[in-house]
Design an enzyme around this catalytic site. Structure first.
Site, PDB file in Angstrom:
ATOM      1  CB  CYS A   1      45.120  46.135  40.353  1.00  0.00           C
ATOM      2  SG  CYS A   1      44.366  47.184  41.602  1.00  0.00           S
TER       3      CYS A   1
ATOM      4  CG  HIS B   1      43.429  43.002  35.695  1.00  0.00           C
ATOM      5  ND1 HIS B   1      42.503  42.469  34.827  1.00  0.00           N
ATOM      6  CD2 HIS B   1      42.816  43.050  36.895  1.00  0.00           C
ATOM      7  CE1 HIS B   1      41.366  42.220  35.483  1.00  0.00           C
ATOM      8  NE2 HIS B   1      41.541  42.558  36.736  1.00  0.00           N
TER       9      HIS B   1
ATOM     10  NE  ARG C   1      35.864  44.536  35.952  1.00  0.00           N
ATOM     11  CZ  ARG C   1      36.178  43.674  36.899  1.00  0.00           C
ATOM     12  NH1 ARG C   1      35.829  43.893  38.140  1.00  0.00           N
ATOM     13  NH2 ARG C   1      36.858  42.583  36.615  1.00  0.00           N
TER      14      ARG C   1
ATOM     15  CB  CYS D   1      38.661  44.600  41.178  1.00  0.00           C
ATOM     16  SG  CYS D   1      38.979  43.991  39.525  1.00  0.00           S
TER      17      CYS D   1
END
Lengths: 103, 287
Positions: free
Chosen positions: B201, B205, B244, B248
């Site tokens: 992740c 991000h 979400r 992702c």
């Protein structure tokens, strides 16, 4: 059931700016669902904005328009407080209309 | 792309690695310290983007790109999540078959409490998210649970988020080893690389917020859950936090988990906790 049409019309001098959002699936007829069956076509064919009994914006739509369409345009010749009538008809004969006051 | 990632890794992660990877699973002497983690996490973003107002991080890519911001502000005059929000308000006030409502399941009647979710349930020893709490509420009242990813669940959470707009995230981690373990597990999930692309992740991000990924601008991980649920133009519809996470994972070609899997709830716990103090801005709109 709330209206499928959201509209905001603001007069700025002689020009009125209109924004509208319409809730509609706008199925083209070419898309398959999870089971692999075609989703039958279901789309708005005619969209009309009329002010003081005169059409100010007419759209002939087909399957190419996206789901929940958003429209923005401006026109001359209206003033604050006038009524703007919005209506649509789809290929299944369903329709909806609403009237908004120009702010 | 590969070399760039490597360069990025080399240059920028010195600080990051220092705090992100200080959780080696073999060293038991390291105490889990969520407060320090949150501080380090927030400071990393505040230093990386000195011109972004702290409370603006919750607006994701719009805090990073002037052009997108203008488009968004125009969109916010007529937000695409409005239909969903209205539906959620109506659903929230409609009684179940037994006459009870959602308000009966939640503190303060469910109004203005979104910023307290997810919370750690000490009886159960697990993280409870708002989506999970909503479905439990339905089941307790004899109704079938909703899908976790969109439609009704997104409408309900949109309404609950709307009533909490502007309230800062207020996630508590009780002094309970299981709560600390959940936080740590969420953090581990967030920083672990997986899938065919070998992305975590954090690869997007934390390392690359504000950068383009094809035509999109990556959102910063800080405040990413404050805007949930979101209307994504890409989905031409609403999606929840569960949705979400799942997308992702599949976008980085990893295998998504089931919605509300332990890891997802833990990662939601971690991400919400490190965004403590930033305001709820949901429901949001994203490209």
């Amino acid at each position: 059931m709330t209206s499928s049409i959201r509209v905001r019309a603001t007069a700025n001098g002689d020009i009125t700016e209109v924004q509208a959002l319409i809730q509609h699936p706008m199925d083209s007829g070419f898309v398959k669902n999870a089971k692999g069956e075609l989703i039958p076509p279901h789309f708005i064919q005619e969209l009309k904005f009329a002010c003081n009994g005169k059409d100010v914006f007419v759209a002939d739509w087909g399957p190419a328009v996206s789901k929940d369409p958003y429209v923005k345009f401006s026109f001359k010749g209206a003033k604050k407080g006038d009524d703007l009538k919005i209506s649509w008809t789809d290929n299944k004969g369903a329709s909806d209309e609403t009237t908004a006051k120009i702010a | 792309m590969k070399t760039r990632t490597a360069l990025l890794l080399g240059s920028l992660s010195a600080a990051l690695v220092a705090f992100a990877l200080t959780s080696p699973r073999v060293v038991a002497a390291d105490k889990v310290d969520p407060a320090a983690d949150a501080k380090a996490f927030q400071n990393f973003f505040f230093q990386k983007f000195p011109n972004v107002k702290h409370e603006d991080f919750v607006n994701g890519p719009y805090s990073m790109n002037e052009d997108m911001r203008r488009q968004w502000q125009e969109k916010e005059e007529f937000p695409p999540y409005e239909f969903s929000l209205d539906a959620g308000k109506e659903m929230f006030s409609t009684p179940f078959k037994n006459g009870k409502t959602y308000a009966d399941c939640f503190p303060n009647g469910g109004i203005g409490i979104r910023q307290n979710y997810p919370y750690f349930d000490e009886k159960e020893g697990k993280v409870v998210t708002l989506e999970l709490a909503l479905n439990r509420c339905r089941e307790a009242n004899g109704e079938a649970p909703y899908s976790y990813v969109k439609d009704e669940m997104a409408s309900l959470t949109a309404y609950m988020a709307f009533t909490s707009r502007g309230k800062p995230f207020d996630i508590r981690i009780p002094d309970d080893p299981r709560a600390l373990a959940a936080f740590e597990n969420g953090k581990r999930y967030f920083y672990t690389r997986r899938g065919q692309m070998n992305f975590s992740c954090a690869s997007c991000h934390v390392q690359s917020p504000g950068e383009r990924i094809r035509a999109e601008i990556l959102a910063p991980a800080l405040g990413i859950l404050n805007a949930m649920p979101i209307y994504r133009s890409e989905w031409s519809g609403m999606g929840t936090i569960s949705r979400r996470f799942i997308t992702c994972n599949s976008q980085t070609r990893a295998v998504p988990l089931e919605p509300q899997a332990d890891e997802y709830r833990d990662v939601e716990y971690f991400l919400s906790y490190v965004a403590n103090g930033l305001p709820i801005s949901g429901p949001g709109a994203r490209p």
